[in-house]
Structures are given as C-alpha cells and as structure tokens.
Design a protein around this motif. Structure first.
Motif, PDB file in Angstrom:
ATOM      1  N   VAL A  25       0.861  -1.197   0.000  1.00 28.75           N
ATOM      2  CA  VAL A  25       0.000   0.000   0.000  1.00 28.75           C
ATOM      3  C   VAL A  25       0.887   1.234   0.000  1.00 28.75           C
ATOM      4  CG1 VAL A  25      -1.887   1.240   1.144  1.00 28.75           C
ATOM      5  CG2 VAL A  25      -1.738  -1.247   1.398  1.00 28.75           C
ATOM      6  N   GLY A  26       0.501   2.245  -0.777  1.00 32.23           N
ATOM      7  CA  GLY A  26       1.185   3.536  -0.759  1.00 32.23           C
ATOM      8  C   GLY A  26       0.155   4.645  -0.854  1.00 32.23           C
ATOM      9  N   ASN A  27       0.485   5.852  -0.385  1.00 30.65           N
ATOM     10  CA  ASN A  27      -0.510   6.925  -0.421  1.00 30.65           C
ATOM     11  C   ASN A  27       0.067   8.231  -0.973  1.00 30.65           C
ATOM     12  OD1 ASN A  27       1.004   7.912   1.879  1.00 30.65           O
ATOM     13  ND2 ASN A  27      -0.790   9.101   2.426  1.00 30.65           N
TER      14      ASN A  27
ATOM     15  N   LEU B  53      -4.484   9.891  10.142  1.00 28.58           N
ATOM     16  CA  LEU B  53      -3.784  10.389   8.956  1.00 28.58           C
ATOM     17  C   LEU B  53      -3.879   9.322   7.866  1.00 28.58           C
ATOM     18  CD1 LEU B  53      -0.460  11.874  10.416  1.00 28.58           C
ATOM     19  CD2 LEU B  53      -2.505  13.112   9.707  1.00 28.58           C
ATOM     20  N   GLY B  54      -3.752   9.756   6.618  1.00 25.74           N
ATOM     21  CA  GLY B  54      -3.689   8.788   5.514  1.00 25.74           C
ATOM     22  C   GLY B  54      -2.575   7.780   5.746  1.00 25.74           C
ATOM     23  N   MET B  55      -1.449   8.256   6.329  1.00 24.96           N
ATOM     24  CA  MET B  55      -0.313   7.374   6.611  1.00 24.96           C
ATOM     25  C   MET B  55      -0.686   6.315   7.654  1.00 24.96           C
ATOM     26  SD  MET B  55       0.894  10.394   5.401  1.00 24.96           S
ATOM     27  CE  MET B  55       1.433  11.586   6.595  1.00 24.96           C
ATOM     28  N   ASP B  56      -1.523   6.696   8.637  1.00 31.13           N
ATOM     29  CA  ASP B  56      -1.997   5.703   9.611  1.00 31.13           C
ATOM     30  C   ASP B  56      -2.811   4.619   8.896  1.00 31.13           C
ATOM     31  OD1 ASP B  56      -0.904   7.204  11.707  1.00 31.13           O
ATOM     32  OD2 ASP B  56      -2.778   8.258  12.118  1.00 31.13           O
ATOM     33  N   LEU B  57      -3.637   5.045   7.950  1.00 24.05           N
ATOM     34  CA  LEU B  57      -4.476   4.087   7.220  1.00 24.05           C
ATOM     35  C   LEU B  57      -3.619   3.111   6.404  1.00 24.05           C
ATOM     36  CD1 LEU B  57      -7.363   6.480   6.106  1.00 24.05           C
ATOM     37  CD2 LEU B  57      -7.541   4.599   7.748  1.00 24.05           C
TER      38      LEU B  57
END
Length: 367
Positions: A38-40, A56-60
């Motif tokens: 996964v990458g954001n 945060l998107g990074m937490d997701l």
C-alpha cells in the motif's frame, strides 16, 4: 496508538516493512508478509480538510497492511476505519498545520486497487489489466468498483451533482479552482501514465526504478521544501511458491540512491542503520505539538547526505561513487531476478540477512 488517535486493537496483526516519516506512527508506503503493498499520496477535494486530529492517511496505510491479508481486505479495513474515525490533523512536522486527504494504491499477488478519499467519503477502482498511477489528484472517474454508501447523496446534497447522467468521482469531488500544486500534479500524473505506457507489456522492477528517477517529469522531486524522501518498488509473483521482493532506498532522491532488496523470512536480521532515533520528549507527541525540532535522520540517511555534498563538490569523485552505487544495486537486482526466475535457491538465512547486508555494503562506500 496511531499518530494522534488511539483506536481499538486487532486480535492479530501481520508483519510489516514500512517507509515512513519518523515523527508519525503510520507510513507513506510499505508491504506485509502476505505480499500486500500500500502507498498513499495527498489530495485536496471539495470536502474541507480537518485540522482536528483524526487518522492520517499514513496511519491508514499501516493499519491496512497490519490488518489485511489481501489487497481487498486491506481496502475494507481502511475504509471502515476512515468512515468511523475520519481523517485529519497535520501531515507535516511543523507548527503551521499542513492538512490533506489521501489517495492510495493497493496491490497483492492477484489484485490491484486504487482507493481515493474526500473526508470520510471514498471511491475504489479495481485495476484488472495494464498499469495505473496516482499523483496528488483524484483520478477515479466513472469506473467505480466500490464506494461509500452515502457518496452520491452527499454530492447531490451539496449541489455538486444533479443526479443525472453517469457519476464521475473525480469530476464531482475535485476542486473547481485547483491550487497551483495540483496543476503540477496533473503534469506529473500524465507523465507517469505515458512512461508506463511506453513499457506496456514488459514492465520490470528496473522500469519502475527508472520512472521514479525521472526528474524531467517532476516524478523525482529534488527541491528544497519538497523532495522525494524515500522510494519503494515491489515484485509480487503470481506463483505463491516464489517470494515477494520489496526494494527500498531508505534515502532521498532515488536518482542518487540505491534500491535494496528485502524479503520476508523467519529470523529476519534487523537493520538499525535505517531506523530513526526515538526521543523521550518528542515534540510530535507533546501538546502543543511541533514547538521544537529534533534530528530524526537515521545513520544511513546521514552518511548518504554527507556523500551527496561531496558528490556536488567534486564532480569526478561524485560520478565514480554514483557508478559504484549503481553496480551495487545491479548486483541486488540480478540476485533477485535469479531467485524469482528459479535459477538459484538461497538459504533462508541468506535472505534473512539480505537487506542488512545491502545497507552495510552501501554504508561502506560512504566512509
């Protein structure tokens, strides 16, 4: 405990390898032991961004990897948590908040997805063939595979969509007046698409590395303030008998970094050279946050930066060093290609030491 929120624990979490900003809990990109990647990227939409601290998107990214044993399962985990907790809070370690929503790429050995969000709302597209890229803007149009149950109702209630004709997530939820950085993202998105199309049918790990190093397109960013800080390329064989191989730079500017292979095996040797230091009174954890700064660079990052300065001062030595680094990367690629091609079968302990050994070799060249 995520970056800002505490959420309920899962009964079991998977082993993960992450590339992340050291101050936060989540990750920009990573993989788990089941071959899920996964990458954001950040995105701005018609939904207002929230300075209130949420996920945060990074937490997701990390939660999806820790709790999903397939790309689809990771996606389901991420959207359920997004709907429940929302996204928000500063995404940068600075006193002035920098807030955005997120788009994600998810892949495993069998499936690939794009997930795009606007606040708690989301749309997902399954990618069934060819290649797909994202770049700081909404890119899912009418080809929606799954979506938030209230997505279209939200669009109608806000007057963004009349309810007539086909629904396009990107058209309906994108800002009418794009900020300047979105314009740059458009060019980058199209360049990425084009570069992938040029190699259609014969894309390799090396292809991706070359694209990530492309400065002309703006994909490889090397400006003060914003720069490509870490890069990752993964090879996910459809054959479950073969391991997934993940290449990480762990240093900025891929055009001057080494992609080093990592494979999940038992007894993995930790690589402390690429783990950032921790701080007792961490300014990211004290309220109010980010009132002071600390040096979060890990050892490889420090040495790499010192080497870059040298390369800039002494062009000839710089070119020599760069060539040595490329040779080191090539060795890793050849070894992994042989492993994936079935021509060599390394011992498990060799694979357990692989990433550590590559980092050590790179560090030697910097001293």
């Amino acid at each position: 405990q995520c970056t800002y929120l505490e959420i309920e624990q899962a009964e079991r979490t998977h082993a993960v390898v992450l590339s992340r900003p050291a101050w936060l809990w989540g990750a920009e990109m990573g993989a788990n032991e089941h071959g899920v990647c996964v990458g954001n990227e950040g995105v701005w939409t018609r939904e207002p961004v929230g300075e209130d601290e949420a996920l945060l998107g990074m937490d997701l990214v990390r939660l999806g990897l820790e709790r999903g044993s397939s790309a689809r399962e990771a996606l389901e985990v991420m959207v359920a948590l997004l709907e429940r907790y929302g996204q928000g809070g500063s995404c940068k370690e600075e006193p002035v908040p920098f807030v955005y929503h997120n788009t994600f790429l998810l892949a495993d050995r069998a499936e690939a997805w794009v997930l795009e969000t606007a606040g708690r709302y989301w749309a997902a597209q399954q990618i069934r063939e060819g290649s797909r890229n994202i770049s700081n803007q909404l890119s899912i149009g009418r080809e929606i595979t799954a979506e938030h149950a209230g997505l279209r109702q939200r669009a109608r209630s806000q007057g963004w969509w009349s309810g007539d004709g086909e629904f396009s997530f990107a058209e309906v939820f994108s800002l009418t007046q794009q900020p300047a950085r979105m314009e740059a993202a458009k060019a980058r998105y199209h360049a990425g698409k084009e570069l992938l199309q040029q190699h259609a049918g014969h894309i390799t790990a090396e292809t991706f590395m070359a694209i990530l190093r492309d400065k002309a397109s703006g994909i490889c960013v090397d400006l003060e303030g914003f720069r490509t800080v870490g890069s990752m390329v993964s090879v996910l064989p459809r054959d479950p008998a073969l391991p997934c191989v993940h290449f990480f730079t762990a240093t900025p500017d891929p055009s001057r970094s080494v992609f080093k292979p990592f494979v999940f095996v038992a007894g993995l040797k930790p690589a402390p050279q690429v783990i950032s230091p921790t701080f007792r009174d961490d300014p990211a954890k004290k309220i109010p946050r980010f009132q002071s700064t600390v040096d979060r660079r890990h050892e490889l990052y420090r040495r790499h930066q010192a080497a870059l300065e040298l390369m800039e001062m002494d062009q000839e030595r710089g070119q020599k060093l760069l060539q040595t680094l490329r040779d080191l990367e090539q060795q890793g690629l050849e070894g992994m290609n042989a492993l994936l091609g079935g021509t060599v079968a390394p011992r498990p302990e060799e694979l357990a030491d692989l990433f550590f050994d590559c980092v050590e070799a790179e560090m030697k060249f910097y001293t």
